[in-house]
Design a protein around this motif. Structure first.
Motif, PDB file in Angstrom:
ATOM      1  N   PRO A   1       0.715  -1.255  -0.034  1.00 21.87           N
ATOM      2  CA  PRO A   1      -0.105   0.160   0.040  1.00 21.87           C
ATOM      3  C   PRO A   1       0.760   1.452  -0.002  1.00 21.87           C
ATOM      4  O   PRO A   1       0.422   2.398  -0.754  1.00 21.87           O
ATOM      5  CB  PRO A   1      -0.703  -0.173   1.306  1.00 21.87           C
ATOM      6  CG  PRO A   1      -0.909  -1.735   1.263  1.00 21.87           C
ATOM      7  CD  PRO A   1       0.179  -2.233   0.892  1.00 21.87           C
ATOM      8  N   VAL A   2       1.989   1.356   0.723  1.00 21.80           N
ATOM      9  CA  VAL A   2       2.399   2.685   0.941  1.00 21.80           C
ATOM     10  C   VAL A   2       3.341   2.950  -0.560  1.00 21.80           C
ATOM     11  O   VAL A   2       3.648   4.037  -0.624  1.00 21.80           O
ATOM     12  CB  VAL A   2       3.492   2.524   1.964  1.00 21.80           C
ATOM     13  CG1 VAL A   2       2.966   2.739   3.293  1.00 21.80           C
ATOM     14  CG2 VAL A   2       4.607   1.444   1.946  1.00 21.80           C
ATOM     15  N   ILE A   3       3.561   1.871  -1.361  1.00 28.55           N
ATOM     16  CA  ILE A   3       4.182   2.010  -2.535  1.00 28.55           C
ATOM     17  C   ILE A   3       3.134   2.161  -3.716  1.00 28.55           C
ATOM     18  O   ILE A   3       3.275   3.202  -4.558  1.00 28.55           O
ATOM     19  CB  ILE A   3       5.330   0.914  -2.982  1.00 28.55           C
ATOM     20  CG1 ILE A   3       6.221   0.786  -1.686  1.00 28.55           C
ATOM     21  CG2 ILE A   3       5.837   1.426  -4.242  1.00 28.55           C
ATOM     22  CD1 ILE A   3       7.144   2.358  -1.452  1.00 28.55           C
ATOM     23  N   ALA A   4       2.057   1.530  -3.776  1.00 27.25           N
ATOM     24  CA  ALA A   4       1.007   1.672  -4.370  1.00 27.25           C
ATOM     25  C   ALA A   4       0.317   3.131  -4.510  1.00 27.25           C
ATOM     26  O   ALA A   4      -0.190   3.549  -5.658  1.00 27.25           O
ATOM     27  CB  ALA A   4       0.016   0.493  -4.280  1.00 27.25           C
ATOM     28  N   SER A   5       0.399   3.395  -3.163  1.00 25.89           N
ATOM     29  CA  SER A   5      -0.207   5.184  -3.041  1.00 25.89           C
ATOM     30  C   SER A   5       0.515   5.978  -3.989  1.00 25.89           C
ATOM     31  O   SER A   5       0.041   7.021  -4.489  1.00 25.89           O
ATOM     32  CB  SER A   5       0.122   5.700  -1.654  1.00 25.89           C
ATOM     33  OG  SER A   5      -0.761   4.714  -0.658  1.00 25.89           O
ATOM     34  N   HIS A   6       1.915   5.659  -4.410  1.00 25.52           N
ATOM     35  CA  HIS A   6       2.559   6.522  -5.304  1.00 25.52           C
ATOM     36  C   HIS A   6       2.711   6.276  -6.665  1.00 25.52           C
ATOM     37  O   HIS A   6       3.152   6.903  -7.592  1.00 25.52           O
ATOM     38  CB  HIS A   6       4.052   6.692  -4.587  1.00 25.52           C
ATOM     39  CG  HIS A   6       4.122   7.387  -3.220  1.00 25.52           C
ATOM     40  ND1 HIS A   6       3.673   8.873  -3.034  1.00 25.52           N
ATOM     41  CD2 HIS A   6       4.222   6.803  -2.088  1.00 25.52           C
ATOM     42  CE1 HIS A   6       3.903   8.944  -1.895  1.00 25.52           C
ATOM     43  NE2 HIS A   6       4.084   7.770  -0.999  1.00 25.52           N
ATOM     44  N   THR A   7       2.592   4.748  -6.764  1.00 27.35           N
ATOM     45  CA  THR A   7       2.710   4.328  -8.222  1.00 27.35           C
ATOM     46  C   THR A   7       1.213   4.027  -9.009  1.00 27.35           C
ATOM     47  O   THR A   7       1.096   3.822 -10.173  1.00 27.35           O
ATOM     48  CB  THR A   7       3.496   2.992  -8.294  1.00 27.35           C
ATOM     49  OG1 THR A   7       2.699   1.829  -7.192  1.00 27.35           O
ATOM     50  CG2 THR A   7       4.917   3.445  -7.799  1.00 27.35           C
ATOM     51  N   GLY A   8       0.148   4.127  -8.279  1.00 28.69           N
ATOM     52  CA  GLY A   8      -1.020   3.899  -8.757  1.00 28.69           C
ATOM     53  C   GLY A   8      -1.297   2.204  -9.255  1.00 28.69           C
ATOM     54  O   GLY A   8      -0.354   1.422  -9.251  1.00 28.69           O
ATOM     55  N   LEU A   9      -2.252   2.453 -10.039  1.00 27.49           N
ATOM     56  CA  LEU A   9      -2.822   0.753 -10.497  1.00 27.49           C
ATOM     57  C   LEU A   9      -2.033   0.588 -11.456  1.00 27.49           C
ATOM     58  O   LEU A   9      -1.548   1.465 -12.353  1.00 27.49           O
ATOM     59  CB  LEU A   9      -4.367   0.918 -10.738  1.00 27.49           C
ATOM     60  CG  LEU A   9      -5.086   0.835  -9.469  1.00 27.49           C
ATOM     61  CD1 LEU A   9      -6.672   1.062 -10.001  1.00 27.49           C
ATOM     62  CD2 LEU A   9      -5.108  -0.370  -8.612  1.00 27.49           C
ATOM     63  N   GLY A  10      -1.821  -0.774 -11.913  1.00 28.35           N
ATOM     64  CA  GLY A  10      -1.110  -1.498 -12.969  1.00 28.35           C
ATOM     65  C   GLY A  10       0.484  -1.320 -13.103  1.00 28.35           C
ATOM     66  O   GLY A  10       1.006  -1.729 -14.045  1.00 28.35           O
ATOM     67  N   SER A  11       1.082  -0.982 -11.914  1.00 34.30           N
ATOM     68  CA  SER A  11       2.567  -0.788 -11.727  1.00 34.30           C
ATOM     69  C   SER A  11       2.943  -2.294 -11.579  1.00 34.30           C
ATOM     70  O   SER A  11       2.296  -3.091 -11.112  1.00 34.30           O
ATOM     71  CB  SER A  11       2.809   0.241 -10.676  1.00 34.30           C
ATOM     72  OG  SER A  11       2.455  -0.306  -9.490  1.00 34.30           O
ATOM     73  N   ILE A  12       4.299  -2.415 -12.122  1.00 36.11           N
ATOM     74  CA  ILE A  12       4.797  -3.552 -11.877  1.00 36.11           C
ATOM     75  C   ILE A  12       6.439  -3.186 -11.100  1.00 36.11           C
ATOM     76  O   ILE A  12       7.010  -2.492 -11.698  1.00 36.11           O
ATOM     77  CB  ILE A  12       5.240  -4.647 -13.187  1.00 36.11           C
ATOM     78  CG1 ILE A  12       3.845  -4.979 -13.551  1.00 36.11           C
ATOM     79  CG2 ILE A  12       6.041  -5.617 -12.913  1.00 36.11           C
ATOM     80  CD1 ILE A  12       3.064  -5.995 -12.649  1.00 36.11           C
ATOM     81  N   GLY A  13       6.782  -4.258 -10.272  1.00 34.75           N
ATOM     82  CA  GLY A  13       8.085  -3.713  -9.602  1.00 34.75           C
ATOM     83  C   GLY A  13       9.081  -5.377  -9.814  1.00 34.75           C
ATOM     84  O   GLY A  13       8.349  -6.293  -9.734  1.00 34.75           O
TER      85      GLY A  13
END
Length: 295
Positions: A264-276
């Motif tokens: 959550p704390v990273i998805a808050s900044h990368t949004g939906l659809g991101s891949i790490g």
């Protein structure tokens, strides 16, 4: 000496999972529409994804100081003298600095390192620290072993929706708008070489090419004779996560690939659809099993 491993929710652990592992837990804060959530306590990935789908723009901050004080005071009551602190990169948050200051003020010996990243590598290091501690290693030796692995680890984030990066100050609104129009996708790097900060590594057309570029960088960094753990962070794009696993399997079939939701704390900044994609050398004596952690 009585030692406790402590981490924050940048590791993706929830309070319940950390308790089951015997790890102290500090929840980072996520703010949505003036409401504060404690990551891993009253906020999980599914909840955050639903907020993102509704167009929300979350912001994040360090763990509440009061909760940190309460945790450390409780550890003192339980007879702990030392803490092994595994916190997200100092380039991303001041959490580690504050943990050290609080520990010193309360008389706890804090053993720590800058991991220069967060996400799955942070989770791996927290789990590794606890296993190594249970095996009888002293805190300084554990920090040494973790540091050696960190030096040879890297991570790449591929972001599909640029609006959240703009909202977090990583891009200007104009750059985000132009990037969207031109279908430009950034490849972001987080590692020791970037000082633990999110740095733009490359920009390519199409999201698939961005992911392929990230995987290619993993391939280039792998050292012969070294065993690794691979991690994929899935920002709610299962097909792309599966394709990413296929790419990683193609470059190193023998290396375990762990897929997990973007925290959550990273998805808050990368949004939906991101891949790490992240990798780290295996630490001798450490057995990492994501399914056991999740359960």
């Amino acid at each position: 000496m009585k030692t406790k491993v402590v981490t924050d929710s940048g590791s993706g652990l929830t309070q319940k999972q950390a308790d089951a592992l015997g790890i102290g837990f500090l929840p980072l804060q996520v703010l949505v529409d003036d409401k504060q959530y404690l990551d891993g306590v009253d906020l999980n990935t599914d909840m955050l994804y639903a907020m993102l789908e509704d167009g929300k723009m979350p912001t994040t901050s360090q763990p509440p100081l009061l909760l940190e004080e309460e945790l450390f005071e409780q550890l003192l009551k339980e007879g702990y003298t030392d803490i092994i602190a595994i916190n997200l990169s100092s380039g991303l948050s001041s959490t580690n600095e504050i943990v050290q200051a609080t520990g010193k003020r309360l008389g706890l010996n804090v053993h720590t390192l800058d991991i220069y990243t967060t996400l799955a590598i942070q989770k791996y290091l927290a789990v590794a620290a606890k296993q190594l501690l249970d095996q009888g290693n002293d805190p300084d030796e554990i920090i040494r072993l973790l540091s050696e692995a960190v030096d040879k680890s890297e991570g790449y984030l591929m972001v599909d929706n640029l609006d959240h990066l703009a909202a977090g100050g990583r891009l200007t609104p104009l750059a985000a708008k132009l990037g969207g129009l031109l279908k430009i996708k950034p490849v972001l790097k987080v590692a020791k070489s970037t000082g633990g900060k999110v740095d733009s590594f490359d920009k390519v057309r199409t999201f698939h090419k961005a992911v392929a570029k990230g995987v290619d960088q993993v391939k280039n960094a792998l050292q012969p004779g070294v065993e690794y753990e691979f991690f994929i962070l899935n920002g709610n794009d299962d097909p792309m996560a599966d394709k990413t696993r296929e790419m990683l399997n193609a470059i190193s079939p023998e290396t375990p690939v762990h897929i997990m939701d973007m925290f959550p704390v990273i998805a808050s900044h990368t949004g939906l659809g991101s891949i790490g994609v992240q990798f780290i050398p295996k630490i001798e004596g450490v057995v990492y099993d994501e399914t056991r952690i999740c359960n």
